[in-house]
Write a protein that holds these residues in place. Structure first.
Motif, mmCIF file in Angstrom:
data_model
loop_
_atom_site.group_PDB
_atom_site.id
_atom_site.type_symbol
_atom_site.label_atom_id
_atom_site.label_comp_id
_atom_site.label_asym_id
_atom_site.label_seq_id
_atom_site.Cartn_x
_atom_site.Cartn_y
_atom_site.Cartn_z
ATOM 1 N N ASP A 105 0.875 -1.167 0.000
ATOM 2 C CA ASP A 105 0.000 0.000 0.000
ATOM 3 C C ASP A 105 0.918 1.224 0.000
ATOM 4 O O ASP A 105 1.789 1.365 0.858
ATOM 5 C CB ASP A 105 -0.871 -0.021 1.260
ATOM 6 N N GLU A 106 0.727 2.117 -0.942
ATOM 7 C CA GLU A 106 1.633 3.251 -1.099
ATOM 8 C C GLU A 106 1.540 4.233 0.066
ATOM 9 O O GLU A 106 2.497 4.976 0.332
ATOM 10 C CB GLU A 106 1.355 3.969 -2.421
ATOM 11 N N GLU A 107 0.441 4.223 0.791
ATOM 12 C CA GLU A 107 0.280 5.147 1.913
ATOM 13 C C GLU A 107 0.931 4.621 3.192
ATOM 14 O O GLU A 107 1.556 5.379 3.932
ATOM 15 C CB GLU A 107 -1.214 5.409 2.162
ATOM 16 N N THR A 108 0.777 3.320 3.460
ATOM 17 C CA THR A 108 1.270 2.757 4.727
ATOM 18 C C THR A 108 2.604 2.043 4.578
ATOM 19 O O THR A 108 3.243 1.738 5.592
ATOM 20 C CB THR A 108 0.267 1.737 5.286
ATOM 21 N N PHE A 109 3.022 1.727 3.365
ATOM 22 C CA PHE A 109 4.228 0.963 3.057
ATOM 23 C C PHE A 109 4.081 -0.527 3.379
ATOM 24 O O PHE A 109 4.997 -1.313 3.135
ATOM 25 C CB PHE A 109 5.469 1.502 3.791
ATOM 26 N N CYS A 110 2.957 -0.936 3.964
ATOM 27 C CA CYS A 110 2.746 -2.340 4.319
ATOM 28 C C CYS A 110 2.097 -3.107 3.167
ATOM 29 O O CYS A 110 1.540 -2.513 2.238
ATOM 30 C CB CYS A 110 1.867 -2.441 5.563
ATOM 31 N N VAL A 130 4.730 -7.839 6.766
ATOM 32 C CA VAL A 130 5.793 -7.153 7.494
ATOM 33 C C VAL A 130 5.221 -5.871 8.080
ATOM 34 O O VAL A 130 4.641 -5.062 7.352
ATOM 35 C CB VAL A 130 6.979 -6.822 6.560
ATOM 36 N N HIS A 131 5.388 -5.701 9.371
ATOM 37 C CA HIS A 131 4.929 -4.470 10.025
ATOM 38 C C HIS A 131 6.034 -3.428 9.820
ATOM 39 O O HIS A 131 6.757 -3.053 10.751
ATOM 40 C CB HIS A 131 4.653 -4.730 11.494
ATOM 41 N N LEU A 132 6.112 -2.958 8.588
ATOM 42 C CA LEU A 132 7.270 -2.181 8.149
ATOM 43 C C LEU A 132 7.338 -0.798 8.793
ATOM 44 O O LEU A 132 6.326 -0.102 8.924
ATOM 45 C CB LEU A 132 7.260 -2.037 6.625
ATOM 46 N N TYR A 133 8.536 -0.435 9.182
ATOM 47 C CA TYR A 133 8.855 0.871 9.784
ATOM 48 C C TYR A 133 8.192 1.062 11.149
ATOM 49 O O TYR A 133 8.275 2.130 11.734
ATOM 50 C CB TYR A 133 8.469 2.028 8.863
ATOM 51 N N GLY A 134 7.494 0.006 11.640
ATOM 52 C CA GLY A 134 6.852 0.084 12.944
ATOM 53 C C GLY A 134 5.342 0.100 12.903
ATOM 54 O O GLY A 134 4.691 0.175 13.955
#
Length: 362
Positions: A105-110, A130-134
Motif C-alpha cells: 500500500d503506497e500510503e502505509t508501506f505495508c 511485514v509491520h514495516l517501519y513500525g
C-alpha cells in the motif's frame, strides 16, 4: 550534530540496571539457556499476549526457524511484501521456498491485502506480512484470506515491538511471529538477538529443538537443526529494557505527531497511519523526489538521516532471478524514501531543529 539514532544515549539510561544484570550473569557462570533467557521469554510472551516466546540468535533466524518448523517443502510459495528488508525474503529462500513478491500500500508501506488473492496458487503455504517501519499491517484482511485458503500467517514483527492492532500486540496477530532485537530496534539488545512468538505449542516445541541443533534433550537429535540461541547476557539486558518499551514508543509517537503537524514542505510527503497506536515509529520515513539533494542539505546542517532501503530486493544481486519483475510502486518507494531522526532520547530542541531545517529546504 543531531544523530540519526544515539544508541549510547538510549542505553545509558539503563546503565545501573544493566551493570547489575551483567554482573549477575557473570557471577552465575551460566551463559546459555539459563534463567535469564527463561525470564525474558516469559516476560516477552506476556507482553505480546502469546503463550510462548522463544529467544533465538536474530530476526532472520526467527523467521527461518518458523518456516522450517512448519515443514514447508522446496518450491512451496510464501507471499511477502516486495518492499521489505531483504532478511524477510532470505528467510523464505534459505528454506527452499519461493518468495512471491506483492506490492505494498503506497500510503502505509505495508503489504497491500487487496493484491494478495491474485497471487495465491496451489503451492501457496503462507502469507508473511511485514509491520514495516513500525506500523502494523492490515491483519484483518490478511487473516480472512489465510482462513479462506488454509494458509499460515507469519508476522515479520522485527520493526514493530509493542505496536497495537485493534487492541492486540503485533506478534499475536497470526500463527507465529519473528522479532529482531538488533541494537537499533525499539527494543534493542547490545548485539544480535531475536525471538519467536506463537500460541501454537507444537510449533514452539519444534522450533525450540531446531534452534538447538535439532535436539529435544542433550545429545538426542530428532531434526537436522542449527545453532540459534539467545545468550544469557542479551536476554538479561532485554529484560531490563522491556518494562520501558511502551513509554519509549509513546515518546516516538509524540515526536512523529509533531513532525507530521509541523513539517510543511511541498517537496516532501509525510508518512501516515490509520491508528496512532498501531504505529511505533521505528523509523520516520518521508518521501521526496529530491532525496539526494535533501540528504546532502540535512548533512550540511548537521542532521543525520538514513535510507530504508535504497535498493528493492528484486534488484539485489542475490535475487537476480527476480530482476524482471514489474513492481512500479515498490521501485518508486525505494527511489524516494528517506528517514529522519526519531528516538525516545531526542530533545524538544533537536526535534524543533529538524522541523525548521526541513521546512527551509527549497
Amino acid at each position: 550534530m543531531i544523530k540519526f539514532l544515539d544508541l549510547h544515549k538510549i542505553n545509558e539510561r539503563f546503565r545501573v540496571e544493566m551493570d547489575a544484570k551483567i554482573k549477575e550473569v557473570l557471577d552465575s557462570g551460566w551463559y546459555l539457556q539459563g534463567k535469564q533467557n527463561e525470564a525474558f521469554s516469559k516476560h516477552f510472551a506476556d507482553f505480546c499476549g502469546t503463550k510462548y516466546a522463544l529467544g533465538v540468535g536474530n530476526g532472520l533466524e526467527a523467521l527461518s526457524l518458523i518456516i522450517q518448523a512448519y515443514g514447508f517443502q522446496k518450491g512451496d510459495e510464501i507471499i511477502v511484501p516486495a518492499n521489505t528488508y531483504i532478511a524477510t525474503i532470505l528467510a523464505i529462500s534459505k528454506n527452499g521456498c519461493t518468495p512471491i513478491l506483492v506490492e505494498p500500500d503506497e500510503e502505509t508501506f505495508c503489504l497491500n491485502p487487496d493484491l494478495i488473492e491474485a497471487k495465491i496458487t496451489s503451492k501457496t503455504k503462507a502469507i508473511m506480512p511485514v509491520h514495516l517501519y513500525g506500523q502494523a499491517a492490515d491483519m484483518d484482511k490478511i487473516g480472512e484470506l489465510a482462513k479462506k485458503y488454509n494458509l499460515k500467517v507469519i508476522e515479520d514483527a522485527a520493526q514493530a515491538h509493542g505496536a497495537l492492532y485493534k487492541g492486540k500486540r503485533v506478534g499475536n496477530l497470526g500463527d507465529a511471529a519473528g522479532f529482531s532485537f538488533y541494537p537499533g530496534k525499539n527494543l534493542g539488545a547490545l548485539g544480535d538477538a531475536g525471538a519467536i512468538t506463537t500460541n501454537d505449542e507444537a510449533l514452539y516445541i519444534k522450533a525450540k529443538a531446531l534452534a538447538n541443533y535439532g535436539s529435544d534433550r542433550k545429545y538426542h537429535h530428532i531434526y537436522k537443526g542449527e545453532n540459534s540461541r539467545l545468550d544469557e547476557i542479551q536476554a538479561a539486558l532485554l529484560d531490563v529494557k522491556l518494562p520501558y518499551l511502551d513509554e519509549d514508543n509513546q515518546k516516538r509517537r509524540e515526536i512523529s505527531l509533531y513532525y507530521r503537524e509541523h513539517i510543511k514542505n511541498p517537496l516532501i510527503t509525510l508518512p501516515t497511519t490509520k491508528d496512532e497506536l498501531s504505529h511505533v515509529w521505528h523509523v520516520f520515513v518521508v518521501r521526496t523526489q529530491e532525496r539526494e539533494r535533501l540528504q546532502k542539505y540535512l548533512e550540511e546542517n548537521e542532521i543525520q538521516t538514513n535510507i530504508h532501503y535504497p535498493t528493492a530486493p528484486h534488484h539485489q544481486g542475490a535475487y537476480v532471478e527476480l530482476k524482471d519483475l514489474s513492481l512500479p510502486i515498490t521501485e518508486k518507494i525505494h527511489r524516494e524514501v528517506m528517514s529522519l531522526p526519531i528516538s525516545p532520547v531526542m530533545t524538544e530542541k533537536e526535534v524543533q531543529r529538524v522541523v525548521d531545517v526541513v521546512n527551509a529546504f527549497k
